[in-house]
Scaffold this active site. Structure first.
Site, short mmCIF file in Angstrom:
data_model
loop_
_atom_site.label_atom_id
_atom_site.label_comp_id
_atom_site.label_asym_id
_atom_site.label_seq_id
_atom_site.Cartn_x
_atom_site.Cartn_y
_atom_site.Cartn_z
N SER A 171 6.08 -9.56 -8.88
CA SER A 171 7.34 -9.27 -8.21
C SER A 171 8.52 -9.89 -8.98
O SER A 171 8.76 -9.54 -10.14
CB SER A 171 7.29 -9.75 -6.76
OG SER A 171 8.36 -9.26 -6.01
N ASP A 261 4.42 0.20 -1.94
CA ASP A 261 5.37 -0.76 -2.50
C ASP A 261 6.65 -0.03 -2.92
O ASP A 261 6.58 0.93 -3.68
CB ASP A 261 4.73 -1.45 -3.71
CG ASP A 261 5.64 -2.48 -4.36
OD1 ASP A 261 6.71 -2.78 -3.81
OD2 ASP A 261 5.27 -3.00 -5.42
N HIS A 291 2.96 -4.23 -1.43
CA HIS A 291 3.54 -5.28 -2.27
C HIS A 291 3.11 -6.64 -1.73
O HIS A 291 3.10 -6.89 -0.53
CB HIS A 291 5.07 -5.17 -2.21
CG HIS A 291 5.78 -6.07 -3.15
ND1 HIS A 291 6.04 -5.73 -4.45
CD2 HIS A 291 6.29 -7.32 -2.99
CE1 HIS A 291 6.68 -6.71 -5.05
NE2 HIS A 291 6.84 -7.69 -4.18
#
Length: 323
Positions: A171, A261, A291
């Site tokens: 991320s 995601d 995610h």
């Protein structure tokens, strides 16, 4: 000695349903103000404790600071049982959390799986977080640790071989990893990008789908824009590495994206861009995963398998580079 894959038992999917319910509650309660950040930290700690599982046992775990004139950077070094006794390959890992939350604690299970699976040391970086420390504090910390390792300062005391450095992150950590691999492409041997945040200009995916109904991505990116980028130019590749045009010479790359995601499209686009520039890319797409699932391995069994697959990529890539 057990294989790292022996740590993946058969698990029912009821915890996954519980996780998604908890995530929905957190999103509904979250208000994007600086005062809410402490509640977000506490929520992440509770969710990690509830939905993750401990990683494999390590031969050694060391906490220390990488020295700097102003802000020393806390790090944690995981040494698996298979690691070399002398200097050997090391993965520097940059945790995710939208630049505002998570830590070396929240990502310990993931880092241990990467270390045990690859047989390499993993150095996890506890960089400064917004909104207390907005951009560029976090990237500055991560770059300082990378330079410290590349210049050989970790070789004598911590057996970090300056010539065998890989870089990885998820991320927001993937965002900083991608930029640093662009900048230090001649010195880094491999990179891992788990559902990376590749740009900070557009808040919504180009083709929104039913999986985006929570608007989690929009809320998170809006918070980042207000409290992390702090008026900086989001077109700059240090904030949006997706916009880098010259990707020649980037080290071999493992990219993971997820169908649930909001960052799925930009991760895939970056993987395609790397491939178009002749970079060796291993691209993995998990259609039905969200995610952040790597931090919640009890809820999502693939949270144990994917790090081991990425560890295989790391081990094979570093071995080939050393040949």
């Amino acid at each position: 000695m057990k294989s790292p894959r022996d740590f993946i038992p058969e698990i029912n999917m009821q915890p996954a349903k519980e996780f998604m319910s908890a995530m929905r509650e957190q999103v509904e309660r979250m208000k994007p103000t600086p005062d809410s950040i402490y509640a977000i930290h506490n929520s992440m700690r509770r969710m990690t404790n509830q939905f993750d599982t401990p990683g494999p046992e390590m031969r050694d775990v060391q906490d220390f600071n990488v020295p700097r004139t102003d802000f020393p950077v806390p790090v944690r070094l995981y040494t698996p049982h298979q690691a070399s006794d002398g200097p050997g390959p090391t993965l520097i890992y940059l945790h995710g959390g939208g630049f505002v939350t998570c830590s070396i604690e929240s990502h310990e299970g993931l880092c241990k799986r990467l270390a045990s699976g690859s047989g390499m040391r993993v150095l996890s970086v506890d960089y400064r977080l917004a909104p207390q420390f907005p951009y560029p504090a976090g990237p500055d910390d991560c770059e300082a640790v990378l330079k410290w390792a590349l210049q050989g300062y970790g070789q004598d005391d911590y057996n970090i071989d300056r010539a065998q450095i890989a870089l990885g992150g998820d991320s927001a950590g993937g965002n900083m990893t991608a930029y640093l691999c662009q900048k230090y492409r001649d010195q880094i041997k491999a990179q891992i990008l788990f559902y990376p945040l590749m740009q900070l200009v557009d808040f919504k995916p180009p083709k929104p789908g039913p999986q985006d109904w929570l608007q989690l991505g929009f809320m998170a990116l809006k918070f980042i824009d207000e409290h992390y980028t702090h008026g900086a130019d989001t077109q700059d590749t240090r904030l949006s590495p997706l916009f880098e045009k010259d990707l020649t010479g980037i080290p071999p790359t493992y990219v993971l994206t997820c169908g649930l995601d909001p960052l799925r499209d930009e991760g895939k686009l970056y993987a395609d861009n790397l491939s178009a520039h002749g970079v060796k890319v291993v691209y993995v797409y998990e259609k039905m995963l969200p995610h952040g699932f790597l931090n919640f391995a009890r809820a999502f069994p693939k949270g144990r398998k994917i790090p081991l697959d990425a560890a295989d990529f790391l081990r094979d890539t570093l071995r080939a580079s050393a040949a």
